[in-house]
Enzyme design. Structure first.
Site, PDB file in Angstrom:
ATOM      1  N   GLU A   1       6.391   7.800  -6.706  1.00 16.12           N
ATOM      2  CA  GLU A   1       5.759   6.992  -5.645  1.00 16.12           C
ATOM      3  C   GLU A   1       6.600   7.052  -4.373  1.00 16.12           C
ATOM      4  O   GLU A   1       6.864   6.036  -3.735  1.00 16.12           O
ATOM      5  CB  GLU A   1       5.581   5.553  -6.118  1.00 16.12           C
TER       6      GLU A   1
ATOM      7  N   GLU B   1       0.708   4.086  -1.400  1.00 16.75           N
ATOM      8  CA  GLU B   1       0.429   2.871  -2.177  1.00 16.75           C
ATOM      9  C   GLU B   1       0.169   1.687  -1.249  1.00 16.75           C
ATOM     10  O   GLU B   1       0.856   1.509  -0.240  1.00 16.75           O
ATOM     11  CB  GLU B   1       1.610   2.571  -3.095  1.00 16.75           C
TER      12      GLU B   1
ATOM     13  N   CYS C   1       0.413  -4.746  -8.950  1.00 19.23           N
ATOM     14  CA  CYS C   1       1.207  -5.285  -7.859  1.00 19.23           C
ATOM     15  C   CYS C   1       0.411  -5.395  -6.565  1.00 19.23           C
ATOM     16  O   CYS C   1       0.649  -6.290  -5.751  1.00 19.23           O
ATOM     17  CB  CYS C   1       2.448  -4.426  -7.635  1.00 19.23           C
ATOM     18  N   CYS C   2      -0.546  -4.477  -6.371  1.00 18.32           N
ATOM     19  CA  CYS C   2      -1.237  -4.420  -5.076  1.00 18.32           C
ATOM     20  C   CYS C   2      -2.247  -5.548  -4.841  1.00 18.32           C
ATOM     21  O   CYS C   2      -2.247  -6.132  -3.753  1.00 18.32           O
ATOM     22  CB  CYS C   2      -1.923  -3.063  -4.912  1.00 18.32           C
TER      23      CYS C   2
END
Length: 629
Positions: free
Chosen positions: A304, A320, A388-389
């Site tokens: 990432e 992300e 998490c997003c």
């Protein structure tokens, strides 16, 4: 007086100071619609998903009241904390008994799970209770703690309730006992606690929290964090170079930008010039070499991570959603520290494009990865295994009004434009009340009306975005031509109630090109209008157009038109182009140059805002369009 995610009221090295939570209230407009959806759909959707995916039950297991197996990943607690932070800020705008009950139940779980010594992390309490602090690289204990601290500060500021704050302080005190000079050495593999500790210090005035943040940041650059495998070492965790010596952004993009937010916070409190100098070097590397045109950060799926300079793929871009949120956090802090409008420019661009693409128009589906090209088949899921997003999106939307204006020693600064009511402290100590009227981001006309001022002389600074060519400014109907100062138009006068400022930021569709060193976008163009980046989506083209064959004519005019029924109401941009005949390549991938005569037919191209793509099914999409002719 309650503040939002960052309170620089007493930060000695902040040029500009954040306004209180109620200092900016959105009126009906672009962001009001999104905050309303966040409140009525997303926060409730998030609560259900946290229950369904086991986040709440993990805390019950830690408290001794749950049943069943622990649900991974190890950082599930952090999603609860981000959701709680979002609810806290939302309750300021609109009291909601149902959300209040949901939040109270979640806080009860958190408090019940905390151990007598203050430690709190459900995974390490339930699954590996004998290995506390044994895996700083990947264990996420300090990361989860940071999100808890931010949620606690949010609830304390927004509601005056200190129950979660007391939980957070007990955990922070425990961490302070464990880590520091002469204690256990180390730093978190996933930064987050650093900026959270600084904010906890700002809320409580407990100096130990600021010192602990400085300690964790000072541990970087020793190569003690292992990375993820032999080909990706300490740079993955930003542990290759000291935060005072670094000059590049590298490794895991979210970790890098969260870390930078923490470094910027430490500078705001200490004024250590080496910290700011390193931040500015990193910002240059980010924007000159590693920034996607969407504002997206992170080129590689592996790790990432940021790639090499100019490594900016389209279909394989990672970008992300959390990285864009971290970029907004970082740029806001750099803006507060320096007063330089380039940070507000990037914040604006990221907000309307790379960030907003992370959530569906109905507020119930989320992108983790935000590519710049899709051949089809990509949709936003309603949740993620690594979630998490979604709650990160929720907390930014709930607190977004905190990023629009500030105050300084000489007056008031407007950084972003939206219909809103503003109250800000004047240099005289009194408050000014202003109304902002605008149809931003679709139109660039902004009117500010002074409703209240004490008659003293102060300066109103209006950001002039880098994309705004030929802007004009009037005060009470009289044209003004102030020289820009760091990207802002300053207007100094003795302000009185009834004064009117009119700013016009022309919004003409424009074509962007990338450096020729960005190989995937060579000889290609992108469309932007105002702060909004556009894309071609399959649903808007003629039925037989394959987007992989589409080209754009850079000499043809671009026209914009308002489509109120499309995608919740958007400005559409249309232009001319061509579709290349790909038939000669159907059965032969490579042929000698010149052996195939390229033919094409003209076509009308219709572009929509990139943030709104994939809301009408999983069709193809592209931002960068090859030039025709």
């Amino acid at each position: 007086m309650p503040f939002g995610p960052i309170d620089t009221t007493s930060s000695p090295y902040a040029r500009w100071r954040a306004i209180p939570l109620d200092g900016c209230t959105f009126a009906e407009g672009f962001w009001t619609q999104r905050q309303r959806i966040n409140r009525t759909v997303s926060l409730r959707h998030g609560y259900r998903q946290l229950e369904r995916h086991g986040n709440f039950n993990n805390l019950r297991l830690a408290a001794g009241t749950g049943t069943g197996e622990y649900r991974r990943p190890v950082f599930m607690d952090s999603d609860v904390y981000k959701w709680l932070e979002a609810v806290a800020y939302d309750l300021v705008a609109a009291p909601d008994p149902e959300l209040e009950q949901m939040a109270a139940a979640a806080i009860d779980l958190v408090a019940a799970a905390q151990m007598p010594d203050g430690y709190l992390d459900s995974y390490w309490q339930v699954v590996e209770p004998d290995r506390r602090w044994a895996d700083l690289d990947h264990g996420h204990e300090l990361y989860c703690a940071g999100h808890l601290f931010q949620a606690a500060v949010a609830f304390y500021r927004a509601t005056g309730q200190d129950r979660l704050l007391r939980v957070a302080q007990r955990f922070a005190d425990h961490i302070d006992i464990v880590f520091g000079p002469g204690k256990q050495q180390g730093t978190p593999g996933h930064p987050e606690i650093e900026t959270a500790l600084v904010e906890l210090y700002r809320a409580t005035h407990e100096r130990r929290y600021l010192d602990l943040a400085a300690y964790f940041l000072g541990q970087r650059g020793q190569g003690i964090l292992r990375g993820i495998h032999r080909n990706v070492g300490p740079e993955y965790h930003q542990d290759r170079v000291s935060v005072r010596e670094t000059d590049v952004v590298e490794g895991h993009a979210v970790r890098q930008l969260y870390l930078n937010a923490g470094v910027a916070d430490l500078y705001l409190e200490t004024g250590e010039q080496a910290l700011l100098d390193a931040q500015l070097r990193q910002w240059h590397d980010f924007t000159a070499h590693k920034l996607h045109v969407t504002g997206g950060a992170g080129a590689r799926h592996q790790g990432e991570a940021f790639g090499e300079p100019y490594e900016l793929p389209n279909d394989r871009a990672y970008c992300e959603t959390c990285a864009q949120i971290a970029s907004i956090m970082w740029n806001w802090r750099l803006l507060l520290a320096t007063g330089d409008g380039r940070f507000a420019d990037l914040l604006e661009h990221t907000l309307y494009n790379g960030f907003l693409s992370g959530v569906s128009l109905d507020g119930s589906r989320y992108f983790y990865v935000n590519p710049l090209l899709s051949r089809g088949g990509i949709e936003r899921p309603e949740w993620h295994g690594c979630a998490c997003c979604p709650p990160n999106v929720m907390r930014l939307l709930a607190s977004l009004h905190c990023y629009f204006a500030t105050t300084g020693e000489d007056g008031v600064q407007i950084h972003q434009y939206a219909p809103a009511a503003l109250r800000a402290a004047l240099p005289s100590g009194q408050n000014a009340a202003l109304r902002m009227d605008s149809d931003f981001p679709w139109h660039g006309r902004v009117k500010l009306i002074v409703d209240e001022s004490d008659g003293s002389t102060w300066t109103l600074r209006l950001r002039i975005p880098a994309w705004a060519k030929g802007w004009t400014l009037q005060v009470n109907g009289a044209p003004q031509q102030p020289a820009l100062e760091q990207g802002y138009a300053p207007i100094e006068r003795a302000w009185a109630a009834g004064d009117v400022v009119e700013l016009d930021l022309p919004m003409q569709p424009a074509l962007l090109q990338a450096s020729p060193r960005v190989d995937p976008t060579r000889h290609s163009l992108a469309i932007q209008r105002g702060p909004v980046l556009y894309c071609l989506e399959e649903a808007d083209q003629e039925a037989d157009v394959n987007l992989l064959d589409a080209c754009i004519d850079p000499a043809a005019p671009l026209t914009a038109s308002w489509q109120p029924e499309l995608l919740g109401g958007v400005m559409v941009v249309e232009g001319a182009g061509a579709v290349v005949d790909a038939a000669p390549w159907a059965d032969q991938l490579y042929q000698p140059f010149g052996s195939v005569a390229e033919t094409s037919r003209p076509v009308k191209l219709r572009a929509v805002p990139y943030y709104a793509w994939a809301n009408r099914g999983p069709g193809a999409m592209r931002i960068w369009i090859p030039r025709h002719g």
